[in-house]
Design a protein around this motif. Structure first.
Motif, PDB file in Angstrom:
ATOM      1  N   ARG A 140      28.248  62.584  33.505  1.00  0.00           N
ATOM      2  CA  ARG A 140      26.897  62.192  33.907  1.00  0.00           C
ATOM      3  C   ARG A 140      26.985  61.199  35.052  1.00  0.00           C
ATOM      4  N   VAL A 141      26.076  61.297  35.979  1.00  0.00           N
ATOM      5  CA  VAL A 141      26.022  60.384  37.120  1.00  0.00           C
ATOM      6  C   VAL A 141      25.232  59.158  36.688  1.00  0.00           C
ATOM      7  N   PHE A 142      25.912  58.054  36.563  1.00  0.00           N
ATOM      8  CA  PHE A 142      25.258  56.809  36.158  1.00  0.00           C
ATOM      9  C   PHE A 142      24.548  56.166  37.346  1.00  0.00           C
ATOM     10  N   LEU A 143      25.211  56.171  38.505  1.00  0.00           N
ATOM     11  CA  LEU A 143      24.635  55.617  39.729  1.00  0.00           C
ATOM     12  C   LEU A 143      24.996  56.533  40.884  1.00  0.00           C
ATOM     13  N   ASP A 144      24.087  56.714  41.815  1.00  0.00           N
ATOM     14  CA  ASP A 144      24.431  57.437  43.038  1.00  0.00           C
ATOM     15  C   ASP A 144      23.736  56.778  44.219  1.00  0.00           C
ATOM     16  N   GLY A 145      23.914  57.366  45.391  1.00  0.00           N
ATOM     17  CA  GLY A 145      23.345  56.777  46.599  1.00  0.00           C
ATOM     18  C   GLY A 145      24.017  55.474  46.995  1.00  0.00           C
ATOM     19  N   LEU A 146      25.280  55.302  46.608  1.00  0.00           N
ATOM     20  CA  LEU A 146      25.998  54.056  46.880  1.00  0.00           C
ATOM     21  C   LEU A 146      26.783  54.144  48.183  1.00  0.00           C
ATOM     22  N   VAL A 147      27.005  52.984  48.788  1.00  0.00           N
ATOM     23  CA  VAL A 147      27.809  52.886  50.009  1.00  0.00           C
ATOM     24  C   VAL A 147      29.128  52.205  49.672  1.00  0.00           C
ATOM     25  N   LEU A 148      30.196  52.969  49.667  1.00  0.00           N
ATOM     26  CA  LEU A 148      31.563  52.468  49.459  1.00  0.00           C
ATOM     27  C   LEU A 148      31.673  51.527  48.247  1.00  0.00           C
ATOM     28  N   PRO A 149      31.269  51.959  47.062  1.00  0.00           N
ATOM     29  CA  PRO A 149      31.448  51.115  45.870  1.00  0.00           C
ATOM     30  C   PRO A 149      32.931  50.910  45.594  1.00  0.00           C
ATOM     31  N   ARG A 150      33.251  49.804  44.878  1.00  0.00           N
ATOM     32  CA  ARG A 150      34.652  49.407  44.808  1.00  0.00           C
ATOM     33  C   ARG A 150      35.175  49.185  43.390  1.00  0.00           C
ATOM     34  N   ALA A 151      34.304  48.977  42.422  1.00  0.00           N
ATOM     35  CA  ALA A 151      34.791  48.668  41.082  1.00  0.00           C
ATOM     36  C   ALA A 151      33.658  48.833  40.081  1.00  0.00           C
ATOM     37  N   PRO A 195      37.447  48.213  54.257  1.00  0.00           N
ATOM     38  CA  PRO A 195      37.556  48.469  52.811  1.00  0.00           C
ATOM     39  C   PRO A 195      38.909  48.125  52.214  1.00  0.00           C
ATOM     40  N   GLU A 196      39.946  48.027  53.039  1.00  0.00           N
ATOM     41  CA  GLU A 196      41.279  47.756  52.496  1.00  0.00           C
ATOM     42  C   GLU A 196      41.450  46.314  52.038  1.00  0.00           C
ATOM     43  N   HIS A 197      40.617  45.425  52.543  1.00  0.00           N
ATOM     44  CA  HIS A 197      40.763  44.009  52.197  1.00  0.00           C
ATOM     45  C   HIS A 197      39.409  43.463  51.764  1.00  0.00           C
ATOM     46  N   ALA A 198      39.010  43.786  50.562  1.00  0.00           N
ATOM     47  CA  ALA A 198      37.726  43.324  50.043  1.00  0.00           C
ATOM     48  C   ALA A 198      37.783  43.320  48.520  1.00  0.00           C
ATOM     49  N   GLY A 199      36.862  42.594  47.903  1.00  0.00           N
ATOM     50  CA  GLY A 199      36.880  42.392  46.463  1.00  0.00           C
ATOM     51  C   GLY A 199      36.855  43.682  45.669  1.00  0.00           C
ATOM     52  N   ASN A 200      37.649  43.730  44.607  1.00  0.00           N
ATOM     53  CA  ASN A 200      37.706  44.898  43.754  1.00  0.00           C
ATOM     54  C   ASN A 200      38.264  44.500  42.385  1.00  0.00           C
ATOM     55  N   ALA A 201      38.432  45.462  41.506  1.00  0.00           N
ATOM     56  CA  ALA A 201      39.097  45.362  40.195  1.00  0.00           C
ATOM     57  C   ALA A 201      38.123  45.058  39.046  1.00  0.00           C
ATOM     58  N   LEU A 202      37.432  43.923  39.030  1.00  0.00           N
ATOM     59  CA  LEU A 202      36.507  43.598  37.929  1.00  0.00           C
ATOM     60  C   LEU A 202      37.154  43.788  36.562  1.00  0.00           C
ATOM     61  N   ARG A 203      38.001  42.859  36.171  1.00  0.00           N
ATOM     62  CA  ARG A 203      38.697  42.951  34.882  1.00  0.00           C
ATOM     63  C   ARG A 203      38.246  41.809  33.956  1.00  0.00           C
ATOM     64  N   TRP A 204      37.828  42.170  32.747  1.00  0.00           N
ATOM     65  CA  TRP A 204      37.466  41.165  31.743  1.00  0.00           C
ATOM     66  C   TRP A 204      38.749  40.555  31.207  1.00  0.00           C
ATOM     67  N   GLY A 205      38.900  39.243  31.360  1.00  0.00           N
ATOM     68  CA  GLY A 205      40.135  38.589  30.986  1.00  0.00           C
ATOM     69  C   GLY A 205      40.107  38.007  29.584  1.00  0.00           C
ATOM     70  N   LEU A 206      41.288  37.662  29.109  1.00  0.00           N
ATOM     71  CA  LEU A 206      41.420  37.077  27.785  1.00  0.00           C
ATOM     72  C   LEU A 206      40.697  35.729  27.700  1.00  0.00           C
ATOM     73  N   ASP A 207      40.507  35.074  28.847  1.00  0.00           N
ATOM     74  CA  ASP A 207      39.807  33.784  28.888  1.00  0.00           C
ATOM     75  C   ASP A 207      38.296  33.940  28.966  1.00  0.00           C
ATOM     76  N   ASN A 208      37.793  35.177  28.822  1.00  0.00           N
ATOM     77  CA  ASN A 208      36.357  35.502  28.868  1.00  0.00           C
ATOM     78  C   ASN A 208      35.741  35.357  30.253  1.00  0.00           C
ATOM     79  N   TRP A 209      36.582  35.234  31.266  1.00  0.00           N
ATOM     80  CA  TRP A 209      36.132  35.293  32.660  1.00  0.00           C
ATOM     81  C   TRP A 209      36.436  36.687  33.196  1.00  0.00           C
ATOM     82  N   ILE A 210      35.659  37.105  34.177  1.00  0.00           N
ATOM     83  CA  ILE A 210      35.910  38.367  34.865  1.00  0.00           C
ATOM     84  C   ILE A 210      36.689  38.051  36.132  1.00  0.00           C
ATOM     85  N   HIS A 211      37.803  38.721  36.310  1.00  0.00           N
ATOM     86  CA  HIS A 211      38.708  38.436  37.418  1.00  0.00           C
ATOM     87  C   HIS A 211      38.691  39.582  38.420  1.00  0.00           C
ATOM     88  N   LEU A 212      38.929  39.252  39.666  1.00  0.00           N
ATOM     89  CA  LEU A 212      38.915  40.240  40.738  1.00  0.00           C
ATOM     90  C   LEU A 212      40.193  40.136  41.567  1.00  0.00           C
TER      91      LEU A 212
END
Length: 855
Positions: A140-151, A195-212
């Motif tokens: 299923r398409v959750f989101l569309d019409g996006l410009v270069l999404p990263r994470a 696009p090669e050098h920009a924020g990405n990843a979005l990982r939920w960490g063990l410390d309850n912070w989201i890391h990029l």
């Protein structure tokens, strides 16, 4: 390549699907034992036997692509999804119900020129295997019409999505599977121009912070609002965690970097000096063993880039790492890292080792890779550990992966020669598991009770532990607090105790009692997290326990405890840090942590240390003193600098000379453009020292005095900038966005990968030399302060001579640098002089040029 007994097993699916040429087939490549490579090895690529075979790169069906895989013995690879179900996938994440959320970047580099790249054509799709046969049958398409999404990060009943320039939180509120609610949480994300050098990843960490990766903040999100904290910008594409939550990155030409300690501590002081242990190179081997020639790489013209048979010699596009902490693969795989190398068409496996209390990783195989492909269009970009412990690989499946920003003429020729621009809109996702492993059976954790989630914190699978913790925090499961406390106090599994403590913290139910209990835990991983949680407790109650932790035998635990002591901000905690400075001055990581924790109090710490008449007693003590003083001088804190000069003026002769040596270094007195230090007011006794006639000491003081400033002291006249120069500097600040992905927002560089611009001889030297670097690039080893940088810098992707002059002027006038602006006319002259050059400059070439190159 030494794989033998290679075969392809075809399994017939119970439900036919429209998946291109594979139709109703699930193909699984199962590889047997390995042997030494040889000409007759059926698993080895023999170019002599296949003349001209590698001059073409035809599109392969998923069935053909699977047949071209060569995998480590005992494992099998199967197709989970492919086009048209997914197109151009670049990143993925599992949610609590085992569904796979995939980011598609469909407009990325549609041709060599990148025409139409900013079209709103990209999507986030959700894949699901509803019948349990191992293949996605629902999309299923959750989101569309996006410009270069990263994470994407599924959480709080929706998903966080990076679509530059925004971080979105999106939800489906009416149950149709599509996001109908989009909320902009944060802005300022780049990724359109570069696009090669920009924020990405979005990982939920063990410390309850989201890391990029490649962005300058961590994020705390509660489902409604986002709180941020500053961090250094490190990494490239993707990131992963070990079982105690430390972050790892794979930046293109290196296999692995890690943060020994959480990177947010670096923001305390000295962004240019840095905190040791942040973004540290721990991958010891970059050798690549591909199954096919790899001439289609950006710098294939470099002799060292390709082997004699045209296979890639070393990593050049490593990305999307996944560290293995699960039980499906067996204990030998614990702490192994799987990383993607799309330029070599491989998945690399590296294994952990330890030396002097510090971890590092080496290749798992001496002459092979975990997975290789003979298909040039196999472009793995992300790896994820699944809920059952299997390994999922995201394959963008296309010809062009290098962005136009850095694409060389050499690579453009390779792309045209093998028709790699088309087709677009393909993509595959594969699952790797031990041979004979059944299809993944998913447990829907969204329906699990809080008690069941608490029990899952003891799982052998890190993905399940983190998911259970996240769900408990999202639910604010305060009714689980007693069960969590019981697990922390009595749990047999140290990782369960660690997660229990962090979950208590995340739901707001952690108390001093639990923190003190965890600070005394036998396992250093539990204690390290307890140190971090203790920072929010009563400083007088946790001080003694933190001091004890700082004296534990585990080296990196000591470093963490020293950093946590810095958060207490009491006189007693500073005295404890000074005591640690006396004891651990010989450990460079402890030294750095202590200096970091004494931010704003460096000079006072030096004064406390100097109470001991024998201090500094040896080279380690002198290094400690130098780091404390250097950090104070770099801070720009005029009060601290004043305090240092007051103490200098009253110090003994030998100590005063030692301090003055650091002052001279900070002022760059040996260079053509010394730097002025600013004090809050005139220091007592300083003028007397300058005029005292104490031989070398007074001479040193007089040289430094010429480059000191304080309120009321006459300043030497400086040439005012013209209006056009001011406009040029303002434009340079905008253009610098192309540079900060590698060199940092403060010009601090990135680990041992990219050198700092602050105090750079290349930046502050002849502008003609700097213009050559930006126009044509730079490659080859550069040594700065004992660190060797050996990456390659491409030509700057700037529009015209004014843009080049603008960014050159900006970096020469910022980050503590002080050099004259550069004119567009100078850039035009250098461009004309070097017209026809197609290769980057080497450092020795630049060094051999005269200081000023005339037309």
């Amino acid at each position: 390549m030494g794989h033998t007994a290679r075969r392809v097993v075809i399994r017939t699916s119970s439900v036919a699907r429209s998946v291109g040429a594979v139709a109703a087939l699930v193909l699984v490549a199962v590889i047997g034992a390995r042997s030494a490579p040889g000409p007759g090895d059926p698993g080895r690529v023999d170019r002599a036997a296949l003349p001209g075979e590698w001059d073409r790169s035809p599109v392969q069906t998923p069935a053909q692509a699977l047949a071209g895989f060569d995998l480590a013995p005992g494992f099998e690879v199967s197709l989970f999804a492919c086009e048209p179900m997914i197109e151009d996938p670049v990143a993925m994440a599992f949610d609590e119900d085992g569904r796979l959320w995939v980011v598609e970047m469909q407009s990325y580099m549609p041709n060599i020129e990148g025409d139409g790249e900013l079209a709103p054509a990209s999507r986030v799709v959700v894949l699901e295997d509803t019948d349990g046969d191992g293949r996605a049958d629902k999309s299923r398409v959750f989101l569309d019409g996006l410009v270069l999404p990263r994470a994407v990060l599924p959480c709080f009943g929706g998903a966080l999505v990076i679509e530059p320039p925004n971080l979105l939180f999106c939800r489906d509120t009416n149950g149709d599977g599509r996001a109908d609610e989009r909320k902009v949480l944060l802005t300022g994300f780049d990724g359109h121009e570069n696009p090669e050098h920009a924020g990405n990843a979005l990982r939920w960490g063990l410390d309850n912070w989201i890391h990029l990766s490649q962005f300058e903040i961590d994020i705390r999100f509660d489902g409604q609002k986002a709180v941020t904290r500053p961090v250094p910008r490190v990494g490239q594409w993707g990131m992963t965690f070990d079982d105690q939550g430390r972050a790892y990155y794979t930046p293109n030409s290196d296999s692995l970097y890690m943060d020994y300690v959480p990177k947010h501590y670096r923001a305390r002081n000295d962004p240019q000096g840095g905190l040791r242990g942040i973004y540290t190179r721990v991958g010891r081997d970059v050798t690549v063993f591909s199954a096919r020639p790899n001439t289609g790489v950006n710098r294939g013209y470099r002799p060292e880039q390709l082997l004699s048979d045209k296979r890639l010699a070393t990593l050049t596009s490593a990305c999307g790492p996944a560290m293995y902490h699960a039980d499906l693969f067996g204990p030998a795989f614990s702490g192994n890292v799987f990383l993607c190398e799309p330029a070599a068409n491989i998945i690399k496996r590296i294994v952990p080792r330890e030396q002097n209390g510090l971890p590092f990783w080496v290749n798992a195989y001496s002459d092979d890779e975990f997975l290789t492909s003979t298909d040039e269009r196999f472009r793995p970009t992300d790896a994820q550990i699944a809920p059952d412990g299997s390994l999922f690989i995201c394959d963008m499946y296309r010809g062009i992966i290098q962005h136009r920003t850095y694409l060389t003429e050499y690579l453009a020729g390779e792309i045209r020669a093998r028709d790699l621009e088309k087709p677009l809109g393909l993509g595959r996702i594969y699952r790797i598991a031990p041979a004979g492993t059944p299809a993944m059976q998913v447990r829907r954790l969204s329906q699990a009770s809080n008690a069941e989630l608490v029990a899952l914190l003891a799982s052998d699978n890190q993905q399940q532990r983190l998911t259970a913790q996240r769900l408990l925090v999202e639910r604010r499961a305060t009714d689980a607090a007693d069960a969590l406390r019981d697990m922390l106090a009595h749990g047999d599994h140290p990782l369960a105790r660690m997660h229990a403590m962090r979950t208590l913290e995340g739901i707001g139910r952690i108390t001093l009692r639990e923190v003190l209990l965890a600070l005394g835990d036998a396992d250093p991983r539990v204690v390290a997290h307890a140190c971090q949680v203790a920072e929010a407790m009563d400083p007088f109650e946790v001080l003694d326990a933190l001091v004890l932790a700082a004296q534990r035998p585990e080296r990196l635990l000591r470093v963490q405890a020293a950093l946590s002591l810095g958060a207490l901000q009491t006189e007693a905690s500073r005295e404890a840090l000074v005591a640690l400075a006396r004891r651990y001055a010989g450990d460079e990581y402890m030294r750095s942590a202590i200096v970091n924790s004494l931010a704003g109090h460096e000079v006072g710490a030096v004064a406390m240390l100097l109470v001991d008449e024998m201090w500094p007693a040896d080279a380690a003590d002198r290094a400690m003193m130098a780091e404390l003083i250097d950090t104070a001088l770099r801070s720009g804190n005029a009060v601290s600098v004043f305090d240092l000069f007051v103490r200098l003026a009253s110090a003994s002769h030998a100590r005063a000379e030692a301090i003055l040596a650091r002052v001279a270094a900070a002022q760059k007195l040996a260079e053509a453009r010394p730097r002025t230090l600013t004090l809050s007011r005139e220091p007592r006794g300083w003028t007397e020292l300058v005029l005292a006639g104490l031989g070398h000491l007074s001479e040193q003081a007089a040289r430094s005095d010429r480059h000191l400033a304080w309120p009321g002291r006459p300043e030497p006249e400086k040439a005012a900038l013209t209006s056009s120069q001011r406009l040029l500097l303002a434009r340079g600040a905008q253009v610098y966005v192309y540079c900060q992905g590698c060199h940092g927002s403060n010009g601090e560089g990135m680990g041992s990968q990219y050198p700092p611009l602050a105090d750079s001889p290349r930046v502050l030297g002849p502008p003609e030399h700097l213009a050559r670097v930006l126009l044509h690039g730079l490659e080859g080893p550069i040594e700065r302060h004992g660190v060797v940088y050996n990456d390659s810098m491409p030509p700057a992707p700037l529009a015209d001579d004014r843009e080049f002059a603008a960014v050159m002027s900006f970096i020469r006038a910022n980050f503590g640098n002080s050099a004259d602006p550069v004119s567009p006319e100078l850039v035009a002259r250098v461009r004309a002089e070097t017209r026809g050059r197609t290769r980057p400059w080497k450092p020795d070439e630049l060094d051999s040029l005269p200081p000023e190159v005339q037309p």
